[in-house]
Each structure stands twice: as C-alpha cells, then as structure tokens.
Scaffold this motif. Structure first.
Motif, PDB file in Angstrom:
ATOM      1  N   ASN A 171       2.493  -3.202 -11.106  1.00 40.30           N
ATOM      2  CA  ASN A 171       3.134  -2.868 -12.383  1.00 40.30           C
ATOM      3  C   ASN A 171       2.075  -2.557 -13.416  1.00 40.30           C
ATOM      4  O   ASN A 171       1.127  -3.296 -13.589  1.00 40.30           O
ATOM      5  CB  ASN A 171       3.965  -4.051 -12.892  1.00 40.30           C
ATOM      6  CG  ASN A 171       5.233  -4.211 -12.097  1.00 40.30           C
ATOM      7  OD1 ASN A 171       5.759  -3.260 -11.567  1.00 40.30           O
ATOM      8  ND2 ASN A 171       5.723  -5.429 -12.022  1.00 40.30           N
ATOM      9  N   SER A 172       2.240  -1.441 -14.101  1.00 36.47           N
ATOM     10  CA  SER A 172       1.267  -1.163 -15.157  1.00 36.47           C
ATOM     11  C   SER A 172       1.970  -0.956 -16.500  1.00 36.47           C
ATOM     12  O   SER A 172       2.277  -1.898 -17.202  1.00 36.47           O
ATOM     13  CB  SER A 172       0.401   0.031 -14.792  1.00 36.47           C
ATOM     14  OG  SER A 172       1.219   1.183 -14.655  1.00 36.47           O
ATOM     15  N   PHE A 176       0.793  -1.232   0.000  1.00 33.16           N
ATOM     16  CA  PHE A 176       0.000   0.000   0.000  1.00 33.16           C
ATOM     17  C   PHE A 176       0.821   1.276   0.000  1.00 33.16           C
ATOM     18  O   PHE A 176       0.352   2.318  -0.424  1.00 33.16           O
ATOM     19  CB  PHE A 176      -0.954   0.011   1.208  1.00 33.16           C
ATOM     20  CG  PHE A 176      -2.038  -1.016   1.099  1.00 33.16           C
ATOM     21  CD1 PHE A 176      -1.938  -2.205   1.790  1.00 33.16           C
ATOM     22  CD2 PHE A 176      -3.138  -0.796   0.286  1.00 33.16           C
ATOM     23  CE1 PHE A 176      -2.929  -3.160   1.682  1.00 33.16           C
ATOM     24  CE2 PHE A 176      -4.138  -1.753   0.177  1.00 33.16           C
ATOM     25  CZ  PHE A 176      -4.032  -2.938   0.876  1.00 33.16           C
ATOM     26  N   ALA A 177       2.038   1.191   0.488  1.00 31.74           N
ATOM     27  CA  ALA A 177       2.834   2.422   0.570  1.00 31.74           C
ATOM     28  C   ALA A 177       3.521   2.709  -0.754  1.00 31.74           C
ATOM     29  O   ALA A 177       3.668   1.844  -1.597  1.00 31.74           O
ATOM     30  CB  ALA A 177       3.881   2.270   1.662  1.00 31.74           C
ATOM     31  N   LYS A 231       5.289   1.369 -11.769  1.00 33.64           N
ATOM     32  CA  LYS A 231       4.266   0.963 -10.804  1.00 33.64           C
ATOM     33  C   LYS A 231       3.235   2.075 -10.661  1.00 33.64           C
ATOM     34  O   LYS A 231       3.576   3.245 -10.578  1.00 33.64           O
ATOM     35  CB  LYS A 231       4.907   0.697  -9.440  1.00 33.64           C
ATOM     36  CG  LYS A 231       5.672  -0.599  -9.367  1.00 33.64           C
ATOM     37  CD  LYS A 231       5.890  -0.999  -7.923  1.00 33.64           C
ATOM     38  CE  LYS A 231       6.489  -2.382  -7.809  1.00 33.64           C
ATOM     39  NZ  LYS A 231       7.946  -2.392  -7.993  1.00 33.64           N
ATOM     40  N   GLU A 232       1.988   1.659 -10.585  1.00 32.91           N
ATOM     41  CA  GLU A 232       0.929   2.646 -10.382  1.00 32.91           C
ATOM     42  C   GLU A 232      -0.033   2.169  -9.336  1.00 32.91           C
ATOM     43  O   GLU A 232      -0.209   0.964  -9.130  1.00 32.91           O
ATOM     44  CB  GLU A 232       0.188   2.881 -11.698  1.00 32.91           C
ATOM     45  CG  GLU A 232       0.685   4.127 -12.397  1.00 32.91           C
ATOM     46  CD  GLU A 232       0.017   4.319 -13.742  1.00 32.91           C
ATOM     47  OE1 GLU A 232       0.589   5.033 -14.562  1.00 32.91           O
ATOM     48  OE2 GLU A 232      -1.061   3.747 -13.944  1.00 32.91           O
ATOM     49  N   ARG A 233      -0.712   3.113  -8.699  1.00 35.32           N
ATOM     50  CA  ARG A 233      -1.635   2.760  -7.628  1.00 35.32           C
ATOM     51  C   ARG A 233      -3.015   2.463  -8.189  1.00 35.32           C
ATOM     52  O   ARG A 233      -3.622   3.317  -8.827  1.00 35.32           O
ATOM     53  CB  ARG A 233      -1.732   3.926  -6.655  1.00 35.32           C
ATOM     54  CG  ARG A 233      -2.345   3.519  -5.341  1.00 35.32           C
ATOM     55  CD  ARG A 233      -2.277   4.625  -4.333  1.00 35.32           C
ATOM     56  NE  ARG A 233      -1.659   4.169  -3.115  1.00 35.32           N
ATOM     57  CZ  ARG A 233      -1.276   4.959  -2.131  1.00 35.32           C
ATOM     58  NH1 ARG A 233      -1.411   6.243  -2.264  1.00 35.32           N
ATOM     59  NH2 ARG A 233      -0.752   4.467  -1.056  1.00 35.32           N
ATOM     60  N   THR A 234      -3.473   1.225  -7.958  1.00 39.22           N
ATOM     61  CA  THR A 234      -4.806   0.843  -8.406  1.00 39.22           C
ATOM     62  C   THR A 234      -5.543   0.242  -7.231  1.00 39.22           C
ATOM     63  O   THR A 234      -5.131  -0.783  -6.697  1.00 39.22           O
ATOM     64  CB  THR A 234      -4.720  -0.226  -9.531  1.00 39.22           C
ATOM     65  OG1 THR A 234      -3.702   0.174 -10.449  1.00 39.22           O
ATOM     66  CG2 THR A 234      -6.031  -0.347 -10.249  1.00 39.22           C
ATOM     67  N   GLY A 235      -6.629   0.897  -6.831  1.00 34.66           N
ATOM     68  CA  GLY A 235      -7.394   0.390  -5.697  1.00 34.66           C
ATOM     69  C   GLY A 235      -6.559   0.342  -4.437  1.00 34.66           C
ATOM     70  O   GLY A 235      -6.670  -0.580  -3.645  1.00 34.66           O
TER      71      GLY A 235
END
Lengths: 307, 245
Positions: free
Chosen positions: B82-83, A293-294, B73-77
């Motif tokens: 990795n995107s 999460f971080a 890397k991307e934030r999903t949910g």
C-alpha cells in the motif's frame, strides 16, 4: 437461498457458506489445522469485508476445534499435560505478540510484515515437512511410529534441556521448557498473523518434541480452542467485526466436517497425514509468496468509516 | 378596536395560504421505510408524483454519509505494498439520480444543487495530485457502482403529461439510517418546485438486536459468540458419537 448478515451488512448464499464450513471442518479434524487459512480468503473472495472474514473465521474455528477435539478425546488421543504447558506458553506468547503487533502497527506497513512472516515461516516449515514426508513415504514405513522424533543435532540439543518430566500419553520424557517455549512462540505468531497456530504447532510437536502423530492433532486442537476463543472475544470488543450469523452458518457445516475429518484421520497412517499437511503448508507459503510478488487482483483497497 | 382588528387578521392569516396556486410538483414513495430482515436481498420502491407545470423532473436520493479511504498498491522492490491514499470525507454511501430527460453534465444549476451522475466529490485535496485524486475517485465509484449503491441514468416515465413514476433499487448492502429523496422540477435553468421525502432504513427484529448488541454491548456479544461456538462443537461431537460410533 440468501441470508442477510447483520454485521457484514450483506446477503450471502446459504449453500455456499455451509459447504465452505464443511470443507474446512474436514480439514480441521483430519490434520488438526483450524481451517482459518482456507476460510478467510474464501470469505473475502465471495465478498465479505476482510476484517469481518478474519474475525468471523476465528469464531467459527472455536466450534470446529471443539468438535474435532472432543472426537479425538474420545479416542484417547489427547495429551493434556502437554496441552496445558503448550497453553501456558501460548497465553504468555500471545500477550507478547499483541504488544509486538501494536508496535509494528505504529511504525508502518503491518500487512507487509505479516505477509513476509507467513511466507518465510510457512515456507521453511512446509519445505522441511515435505522433504521429510517424501523420504519416509517412499520407504514404506509401519503405522504411527514416533520415528519422527528429532534426530542428529536437534536431538542432542533438545534432549539436553533441563527440568524434564514424563509425558505418558506421548510416551516421552522431555524438558518442560519444550512445550512451554513452543507454545509461546506459536502464541506470538498467532497474534501477529491472526490464525495459523496449527501450522506451527503441529510440525513443532511432531519434529521438535517428537510426539506421535495420533496425539498431535487432538492436542493441537485443544490449544487452538483457547487461542481462537480469545481472538474472537478481543475482536468483538475492539473492532466489532464478528458476524455471529455468518459464524453460525459456517460452523453448522464445519462441526460436522470436523467429525468426518477425525474419522478419516483415524483411518490414515501418520505419514500420510503429515504428507498432506506438508503439501498444504507449502502450498499456502507459495500462494502467499505469489500474492506478494504478482499483480494483485485488487489494486485499490477501500475502507469505510463513520464520519 | 385596532387591537381587535389586528388579532382578527392574525387569526385569519393562515387561511390566506389556501389562496396560493397548488404546488408545482408533488411526489411520494411507495413506502417511507425499508425493513432489513434475514431474508433481505435488496428491494425496489416506486416513486410517483405529479407536476403542475412544464419542466424536467430530477430526483436525487442520498443515504447516510461515510468517510471513504482508498489506498493504492504499488510495486516496491518487487513486492506490492500500500502506498498512496486519499480519504474522501462525508460522501453518501448510497446515491441514486433519476431524470425525465438527459441530465446535462455541465448545467450550472445542477452543480449548485450538488446533483450529478455521481455524488459531489471535492475537486482538490491538499497534498494530493489531481491525477491521483481522479484515479482513486474512479476506483471508489467503480466499487460503489458494482454494489449497485450508486446509480444514475435511469429515466422517470410520464403517464400522460403530468403524472410520473420511477422504480428505485436498493441493494442488499445498503446501510441503515435516514435517507432523503429530493424531487426537483426544473425549467429554463430554474427550480420551479421541490419536494423532499424522508426514507428510513432500519434493521428489524433479530438482525437489529444482533447488530446493536455487537456495537453497544460488545463484551456480551463476544462471550455469546464464543459460547455458541463451544456449545455447537460439543453438540455435534455428542450427536455423532451417539449415532455413528
């Protein structure tokens, strides 16, 4: 002093590597966990490529597990009958696990699934163990009791399983399905997550099977030897990521550490060991959850291939 | 008679080469090979040479090529995964450029020769936005520069007017293979002279044996790795038993 690693294709500080090996070895001998969960991230931290860190850590764990296993064996702390059944299940399970792994790899983000598995399982196991250890420790119990045998609904369900046999070393009379089934489950988990067999195996042996803590560590190490030897060999032939020089340096520290750790485990009461282990497992689960999460330290990952 | 004359001219023709003026630029490296052994922590080579005409000296050294895949890397949910990814094909794993004076970044000639502060990247890739391309390219450059595999900006020193020298650094992470040093003499936006020097980087002795074994006879290597571990574990256990029981 720096040493060049032929497969990792970089040089590392000798003293750092020996120290890393030594510390993980002590852990291995003391609580029966191979140390892989500590070693792999540390290797990555000092700059070794992740693929090589994982495979070489597996190689090193064979050594420290043998060292720890033999030390426990000399004290008579290994239940071979149990170990053999765990192993039988483990072989079946890890084969199935590899099949599942390849399936997941084909569909998508395998890393994410692995991390989630780690967090969920380690979190549950660690949490349960920590709660249990806290309860027991605060009540001042005698040494090395099988008081950790399953109680309540667990006992009623597990005791009912068929095909029972005697396990004299563990002083148990339980179904054969128990060790085989647990071994299989652990085998699947190890294939999916690399190293981590000890984390599932030891709590399962303590809380589901009801083995006394003194026998648990040695028997767990027995199984780990075979699993990690298998992983090392497979990694060597498929991805060529085992660096034998790095492994040798690591195991020089860890085989000695394992001996020290085993001595320590003999001196500490079972409850303390379980308490330490539960803290480690929980700590690891939290660390992994945080990692998911971080904001990651490295936003970009780079892989290099021959054109 | 004419045949004889023809053959005589043919025989003599190589000698006419000596009638030409000497090369505009000559150069060499202090060593034409680098041997990687267990003590290898990186090394320096000296480049030296002489120019017989006026002009700027530019040196480019490139190592073996690799394909680099960079994932972001991307934030999903809430979770980082990795995107986007880009693969840069056939880039040199090692790249150094040195010059006797500032390299102008927009010089057309240098672009044609493929010389810049960094190796030549594709300007556009199918299905990849320019912004993403630039971002991932920077990430790769940052990594390679961090490992000292990509260098630029170092100066070539002149001893007197025509003799020059430079120190070139090869870090511990270099790959083995064939490297090529290209030395150019450039004046008025034209190449006046050029020299190429091959450089061989190889692993010596045990290190070569092990990496060769690991790739070509991997089953043997795998068994060996496991056996070493088994024996070491057993050895430690036995020694401890004898001395510390």
């Amino acid at each position: 002093m720096e040493i060049y690693l032929p497969i990792a294709e970089m040089s590392v500080d000798l003293f750092t590597i020996l120290l890393l090996g030594g510390l993980t070895g002590i852990l291995s001998g003391m609580v029966g966990v191979g140390g892989g969960f500590l070693m792999t991230p540390m290797l990555i931290f000092i700059g070794v490529p992740p693929a090589i860190s994982v495979a070489t850590a597996a190689n090193q764990i064979v050594a420290s597990s043998v060292s720890g296993f033999l030390a426990h064996l000399r004290r008579g702390n290994v239940d071979f009958k149990m170990g053999a059944m765990l192993l039988a299940g483990g072989i079946a399970g890890s084969s199935l696990g590899v099949a599942i792994f390849n399936l997941l790899k084909a569909t998508g983000d395998i890393d994410l699934v692995i991390s989630l598995c780690y967090v969920v399982f380690l979190g549950i196991v660690g949490g349960l163990m920590a709660v249990d250890s806290a309860r027991v420790l605060l009540k001042f119990p005698p040494k090395n009791t099988p008081a950790n045998a399953p109680v309540g609904w667990r006992q009623r369900m597990l005791v009912r399983l068929p095909w029972k046999t005697d396990f004299p070393k563990s002083k148990l009379y339980i179904s054969r399905w128990l060790p085989v089934g647990i071994g299989a489950f652990v085998g699947i988990m190890v294939s999916l997550m690399g190293i981590g067999g000890g984390f599932f195996l030891i709590p399962a042996m303590i809380y589901l099977i009801g083995m006394p803590t003194s026998v648990v560590i040695g028997t767990s190490l027995f199984q780990i030897i075979f699993i990690t030897a298998n992983v090392t060999f497979l990694q060597a032939i498929t991805s060529h990521t085992v660096d034998i020089v790095l492994a040798f340096l690591l195991l020089s520290g860890s085989v000695i550490g394992a001996q020290i750790g085993t001595k320590l485990s003999g001196r500490l009461p079972g409850e303390w060991l379980r308490g330490i282990l539960s803290l480690l497992v929980l700590g690891m689960a939290l660390r992994l959850a945080y990692g998911l999460f971080a904001v990651p330290a490295e936003l970009y990952s780079i892989t290099v291939e021959q054109p | 008679m004419r045949k004889k004359l023809f053959f005589m001219l043919l025989l003599l023709s190589p000698w006419t080469a000596f009638a030409q003026t000497s090369q505009a630029i000559v150069a060499d490296l202090s060593d034409r090979e680098i041997r990687i052994d267990s003590r290898f922590v990186g090394t320096n080579l000296m480049l030296f040479g002489n120019r017989n005409q006026a002009g700027q000296v530019i040196v480019v050294i490139r190592g073996p090529e690799r394909n680099f895949t960079i994932r972001k890397k991307e934030r999903t949910g809430g979770i980082w995964m990795n995107s986007d990814k880009v693969t840069f094909k056939r880039l040199p794993y090692y790249y150094t450029v040195l010059a006797s004076s500032e390299i102008p970044s927009d010089a057309a000639l240098l672009k044609t020769l493929g010389i810049g502060q960094q190796p030549l990247f594709p300007t556009a890739i199918k299905n990849v936005s320019p912004a993403l391309l630039e971002e991932l390219k920077s990430a790769l450059l940052k990594r390679q520069e961090g490992y000292h595999l990509y260098h630029h900006g170092e100066r070539i020193e002149f001893v007197e007017d025509s003799l020059f020298k430079a120190k070139i650094y090869f870090p511990d992470r270099i790959l083995r293979g064939r490297y090529l040093a290209e030395i150019y003499l450039i004046d008025d936006d034209e190449v006046r002279g050029m020299e190429t020097i091959p450089l061989q980087v190889y692993k010596g002795g045990t290190d070569y044996f092990l990496s060769d074994l690991a790739t070509r006879h991997s089953a043997v290597y795998g068994v060996m790795a496991v056996l070493v571990a088994l024996v070491a574990g057993w050895l430690a256990s036995t020694i401890f038993d004898k001395f510390y029981v």
